[in-house]
Enzyme design. Structure first.
Site, PDB file in Angstrom:
ATOM      1  CB  CYS A  46      -1.108  -0.076   1.363  1.00  0.00           C
ATOM      2  SG  CYS A  46      -2.031   1.627   1.403  1.00  0.00           S
ATOM      3  CB  CYS A 100      -0.601   1.749   4.155  1.00  0.00           C
ATOM      4  SG  CYS A 100      -2.027   1.443   3.508  1.00  0.00           S
ATOM      5  CG  ASP A 101       3.552   1.282   4.313  1.00  0.00           C
ATOM      6  OD1 ASP A 101       3.020   1.637   5.418  1.00  0.00           O
ATOM      7  OD2 ASP A 101       3.160  -0.545   4.058  1.00  0.00           O
TER       8      ASP A 101
END
Ligand code: NDP
Length: 309
Positions: free
Chosen positions: A132, A135-136
Site C-alpha cells: 500500500c 499507507c507507507d
C-alpha cells in the site's frame, strides 16, 4: 438470536460494532483470519485523522477493539466457513463447527493484497515490503523504491510514490502495461519513474530491511539477464482479492468478486445484509473509508431492525 452479526475486525468491522453497540444492538463480531485486519501488517498510520503524530497500526486497531468492547460488543475469534443467506434469520457457520443465526449481517471481511509468493516478502514485511503506497509511501521520501505490476493500481502507486521518492522503478513482467492509456501516459511522462519491462523479481536482500532486489530480465529463455537493483522499498501492486467467496452464491458481486452495494449505501440486494470496507470497495481501500462504511452499515442495520420488529 443475534440481532447484529459482524464478520471481520478491520476498521469497518470495529466501527460497525461501535455504532451498533451504542445503538443497543448487542453486536457480535467475529474477528476472522487476521484480527485487526490489513492495517496490522503495516507499521505506522499517519493518515488516520485524529493522530497528528501518527499512530502504530496495531495500537490503532487495539483502540478500536477496546472501543467496541466498551459499547458491549461480544468479540469471538473464529473464522466463518459457510453462510446461508437464503432467508432470515441468516446463518453463518464457523471453523469450530458452531453456527450463529442473525437478523442482520455486516460483512466486513476485507480484501487481501496479492503477493508474488516469495519467502523474502514475508521476511521484509513492514521493513521494506508493502502492498500500500498510500499507507507507507511517506516513509520513503527521497529514497529509491520499486513497484511491481503493470495495471492501473501499479501505475497509480508509482505516480504517487514519485511525488515522494527520488526514484521509482516499475517492474512489469510483460513487454507492455495493462493500465489504461491515461495512466500509462502519466507513468511515461514522469521523469522519476523508470519502467523495467519483461522483468521478474527473484528475491530481496538486505541486512535489517530491504536494500535491493534480485531481478531477472527475460526476452525468451536464452536471453536472460540476472542483476541486483538497489532499492529501499518494494511495493506490490499486482491486485487484491476481496474476501467474499462465502457470499458470492447469495449476493451480487462485480466480476472481480467485490460485493455490489446499492448506490452510496452499504446495502446489498439481500435485506438486512450489508457489506462494508474493502470487501465492497475496489477503488479506495483506505482505513478511514472502511471505517465510514462500517458506520453506515451499522446505521442501516439499526434502521432495518426497527422496521422489521
Ligand atoms: P490488475 O489485475 O488490473 O493488474 C494487475 C497487474 O499485476 C498486471 O499488470 C499483472 O500482470 C500484474 N501481475 C499479476 N500477478 C503478477 C505476478 N505474479 N508477477 C508480476 N506481475 C503480476 O489489478 P489492479 O489492481 O491494477 O486493478 C484492478 C482493477 O481496478 C482494474 O480494473 C483497474 O482498472 C481498476 N483500477 C482503476 C483505477 C483508476 O481508474 N484510477 C485505479 C486502480 C485500479 P499481467 O498484465 O502480465 O497480467
Amino acid at each position: 438470536m443475534i440481532s447484529c452479526l459482524i464478520l471481520g475486525s478491520g476498521p469497518a468491522g470495529y466501527t460497525a460494532a461501535i455504532y451498533a453497540g451504542r445503538a443497543g444492538l448487542n453486536p457480535v463480531i467475529y474477528e476472522g483470519i487476521q484480527p485487526g485486519g490489513q492495517l496490522t501488517i503495516t507499521t505506522e498510520v499517519e493518515n488516520f485523522p485524529g493522530f497528528p503524530e501518527g499512530i502504530d497500526a496495531n495500537e490503532l486497531m487495539e483502540n478500536m477493539r477496546q472501543q467496541a468492547l466498551r459499547f458491549g460488543a461480544r468479540i469471538e475469534s473464529h473464522i466463518a466457513v459457510k453462510a446461508d443467506l437464503s432467508a432470515s434469520p441468516y446463518k453463518v457457520w464457523f471453523d469450530d463447527g458452531s453456527c450463529e443465526e442473525c437478523l442482520t449481517l455486516i460483512i466486513a471481511t476485507g480484501a487481501t493484497a496479492k503477493y508474488l509468493g516469495l519467502d523474502d516478502e514475508k521476511k521484509y514485511q513492514g521493513i521494506g515490503v508493502s502492498a500500500c503506497a498510500t499507507c507507507d509511501g511517506f516513509f520513503y521520501r527521497k529514497k529509491t523504491v520499486a513497484v511491481v505490476g503493470g495495471g492501473d493500481t501499479a501505475c497509480e502507486e508509482a505516480s504517487y510514490l514519485a511525488g515522494l521518492a527520488q526514484k521509482v522503478y516499475l517492474i512489469v513482467r510483460k513487454p507492455f502495461l495493462r493500465a489504461s492509456k491515461a495512466m500509462q501516459q502519466r507513468v511515461f511522462d514522469n521523469p522519476k519513474i523508470e519502467v523495467l519491462f519483461e522483468t521478474n523479481t527473484l528475491g530481496l536482500y538486505g541486512e535489517e530491511g530491504v536494500e535491493g532486489a534480485h531481478l531477472v530480465h527475460r526476452k525468451g529463455e536464452p536471453d536472460e539477464r540476472r542483476y541486483d537493483l538497489p532499492i529501499d522499498g518494494f511495493f506490490l501492486a499486482i491486485g487484491h482479492k476481496p474476501n467474499s467467496d462465502l457470499f458470492t452464491q447469495w449476493l451480487k458481486t462485480y466480476e472481480t468478486g467485490y460485493i455490489l452495494t446499492k448506490g452510496q449505501t452499504p446495502c446489498t440486494d439481500v435485506p438486512g445484509v450489508f457489506a462494508a470496507g474493502d470487501v465492497a470497495d475496489p477503488l479506495y481501500r483506505q482505513a478511514i473509508a472502511a471505517a465510514a462504511s462500517g458506520c453506515k452499515a451499522a446505521m442501516e442495520a439499526e434502521k432495518y431492525l426497527a422496521a422489521n420488529k
